[in-house]
Write a protein that holds these residues in place. Sequence first.
Motif, PDB file in Angstrom:
ATOM      1  N   TRP A  24       0.836  -1.192   0.000  1.00 44.21           N
ATOM      2  CA  TRP A  24       0.000   0.000   0.000  1.00 44.21           C
ATOM      3  C   TRP A  24       0.874   1.246   0.000  1.00 44.21           C
ATOM      4  O   TRP A  24       1.924   1.271   0.641  1.00 44.21           O
ATOM      5  N   THR A  25       0.418   2.287  -0.692  1.00 41.67           N
ATOM      6  CA  THR A  25       1.075   3.589  -0.636  1.00 41.67           C
ATOM      7  C   THR A  25       0.017   4.653  -0.374  1.00 41.67           C
ATOM      8  O   THR A  25      -1.093   4.584  -0.898  1.00 41.67           O
ATOM      9  N   VAL A  26       0.350   5.620   0.471  1.00 38.96           N
ATOM     10  CA  VAL A  26      -0.533   6.749   0.745  1.00 38.96           C
ATOM     11  C   VAL A  26       0.322   8.010   0.715  1.00 38.96           C
ATOM     12  O   VAL A  26       1.301   8.121   1.455  1.00 38.96           O
ATOM     13  N   THR A  27      -0.037   8.927  -0.177  1.00 37.69           N
ATOM     14  CA  THR A  27       0.587  10.242  -0.207  1.00 37.69           C
ATOM     15  C   THR A  27      -0.511  11.272  -0.036  1.00 37.69           C
ATOM     16  O   THR A  27      -1.688  10.995  -0.290  1.00 37.69           O
ATOM     17  N   TYR A  28      -0.140  12.474   0.400  1.00 35.55           N
ATOM     18  CA  TYR A  28      -1.143  13.503   0.631  1.00 35.55           C
ATOM     19  C   TYR A  28      -0.576  14.889   0.353  1.00 35.55           C
ATOM     20  O   TYR A  28       0.638  15.087   0.347  1.00 35.55           O
ATOM     21  N   SER A  29      -1.494  15.814   0.126  1.00 37.87           N
ATOM     22  CA  SER A  29      -1.137  17.225   0.041  1.00 37.87           C
ATOM     23  C   SER A  29      -2.226  18.015   0.738  1.00 37.87           C
ATOM     24  O   SER A  29      -3.397  17.669   0.704  1.00 37.87           O
TER      25      SER A  29
END
Length: 94
Positions: free
Chosen positions: A58-63
């Motif tokens: 799983w990958t989670v990126t945010y802005s």
Amino acid sequence: MNQPITHNEHAAAGADHGQPFEIVINAEPFEIKQKELTFRELCLLAFPDGQFGENVAWTVTYSDPHGPEGSMVDGDTIKVKKGMVFNVGRSDKS
């Protein structure tokens, strides 16, 4: 330790914690009430049938339109603000 995401974790993503506001996950708007989300809750919002295990990455990126950009790993919790954008991905490590 990799474990399946439980129904209780998914239900927690809908817990009542205040006034609803909108975030975006994988280009889809989501209305939430809680001020914090875990890595796994974000994964479940993006992929309701999601499972954690040895063969799934799983990958989670945010802005944040008014703050930093970053990434999360399993076990992380993030303070969520109106207008935040999350990108959640899953892949098979075959």
